[in-house]
Motif scaffolding. Sequence first.
Motif, short mmCIF file in Angstrom:
data_model
loop_
_atom_site.label_atom_id
_atom_site.label_comp_id
_atom_site.label_asym_id
_atom_site.label_seq_id
_atom_site.Cartn_x
_atom_site.Cartn_y
_atom_site.Cartn_z
N ASP A 124 -4.18 -5.57 -20.82
CA ASP A 124 -3.42 -6.67 -20.53
C ASP A 124 -2.04 -6.12 -20.05
OD1 ASP A 124 -2.26 -8.82 -20.02
OD2 ASP A 124 -2.31 -9.84 -22.01
N PRO A 125 -1.81 -5.69 -18.88
CA PRO A 125 -0.81 -5.09 -18.52
C PRO A 125 0.59 -5.91 -18.56
CG PRO A 125 -2.42 -4.91 -16.62
CD PRO A 125 -2.92 -5.80 -17.59
N THR A 126 0.29 -7.20 -18.66
CA THR A 126 1.59 -8.16 -18.66
C THR A 126 1.96 -8.46 -20.19
OG1 THR A 126 0.09 -10.18 -19.03
CG2 THR A 126 0.52 -9.36 -16.90
N ALA A 127 1.15 -8.06 -21.25
CA ALA A 127 1.48 -8.28 -22.59
C ALA A 127 2.62 -7.16 -23.19
CB ALA A 127 0.16 -8.12 -23.37
N GLY A 128 2.77 -6.10 -22.73
CA GLY A 128 3.73 -4.87 -23.20
C GLY A 128 2.93 -4.40 -24.38
N ARG B 294 -1.66 0.33 -9.25
CA ARG B 294 -0.48 0.62 -9.28
C ARG B 294 0.44 -0.40 -9.75
NH1 ARG B 294 2.18 4.91 -7.44
NH2 ARG B 294 0.46 6.08 -8.02
N SER B 295 0.30 -1.65 -9.40
CA SER B 295 1.02 -2.71 -9.92
C SER B 295 0.72 -3.12 -11.22
CB SER B 295 0.73 -3.77 -8.54
OG SER B 295 -0.42 -4.33 -8.83
N ALA B 296 -0.66 -3.14 -11.68
CA ALA B 296 -0.74 -3.44 -12.99
C ALA B 296 -0.04 -2.56 -14.01
CB ALA B 296 -2.09 -3.39 -13.23
N SER C 262 3.01 -5.73 -13.52
CA SER C 262 2.85 -7.15 -12.87
C SER C 262 2.01 -6.94 -11.62
CB SER C 262 4.40 -7.35 -11.91
OG SER C 262 4.52 -6.19 -11.06
N PRO C 263 0.60 -6.91 -11.93
CA PRO C 263 -0.66 -6.90 -11.23
C PRO C 263 -0.49 -7.98 -10.05
CG PRO C 263 -1.19 -7.85 -13.39
CD PRO C 263 0.33 -7.57 -13.37
N ARG C 264 -0.75 -7.60 -8.86
CA ARG C 264 -0.70 -8.45 -7.68
C ARG C 264 -2.11 -8.51 -6.92
NH1 ARG C 264 4.78 -5.87 -4.90
NH2 ARG C 264 6.22 -6.22 -6.69
#
Length: 317
Positions: free
Chosen positions: A47-51, A241-243, A247-249
């Motif tokens: 979960d790249p957005t979780a930290g 790379r964005s993940a 911020s995965p796009r």
Amino acid sequence: MRVAFVGKGGSGKTTLSALFAGQLARSGAPVLAVDGDINQHLSEALDPTAGPTAFGAPPLAAHLGDIKDLLRGTNERITSREAMVKTTPPGRGSRLLRLLGDDELHARHVQRVGDVPLMVTGAFDENDLGVSCYHSKLGAVELYLNHLVDGPGEYLVMDMTAGADAFASGLFTRFDMTFLVAEPTRRGVSVYRQYRDHAREFGIPLAVVGNKVTGEDDLLFLKEEVGDDLLTHLVLSPWVRSAERGSPRGELEEPNRHALRVLRETVDAREQDRPRLHRHAVEFHLRNARAWADEATGQDLAAQVDPDFVPGPVRPS
């Protein structure tokens, strides 16, 4: 089925572990991810957005004694938690576990990250410097795998420690399928030759997954270096790379989604050889007993091996 991802540090094995585990979870399959790498980054990859602080369940290594007490159960061959070392195999009376079963180990150590239940071994910290090696922390997960009876259609996905360090214990023999992640460079395939030889010695299924491939030259290089062991490949991924930046796009590219499907088809085509898994557990237990564990415990730990015992199906709790 037990699946390990190995490779050189920086090859992308943690990312591939997370992508594969996530694909399985979203399909509805029972899956447990295990972070066995010294760097402990699988939670962020899932979960790249979780930290980095989102995962709060205690690591396995922090409760090794309790885990030993749980797993030895009423096995009379194991006299105490002190006599139970990281390689001790199960026998009659041992507590066998189902994947994500209703027991205190899973309740304490598993936390869902994104779509995937995750369990971690524990990071190498200041208290370990100059005192112990990281593989001592892997003892808890080695015991867990020795006592795990996973069923059809269930998956354990483990991100292993990088490079040849994966051979420092017998843990590398406890999987139904091992995927070696390799970049299209000489350093990227260097670990492959070491792993290939050990895999052949112990009859371990091994397949190479090319990663960060940018064109035909990269693919040709991998084919020349690893031959028929090259199963599939992933292209260099802007989504990854964005993940990694948090911020995965968009979504993962179709060639890479196809590669993940190939990995699952390969795993699903195999049949679990539980006697082989247990046989390797016993073999490495006897090796460790002779090398250090008999002296460390003051006991003949070969006596912990229960002849003709092979872990079988676990009755529902």
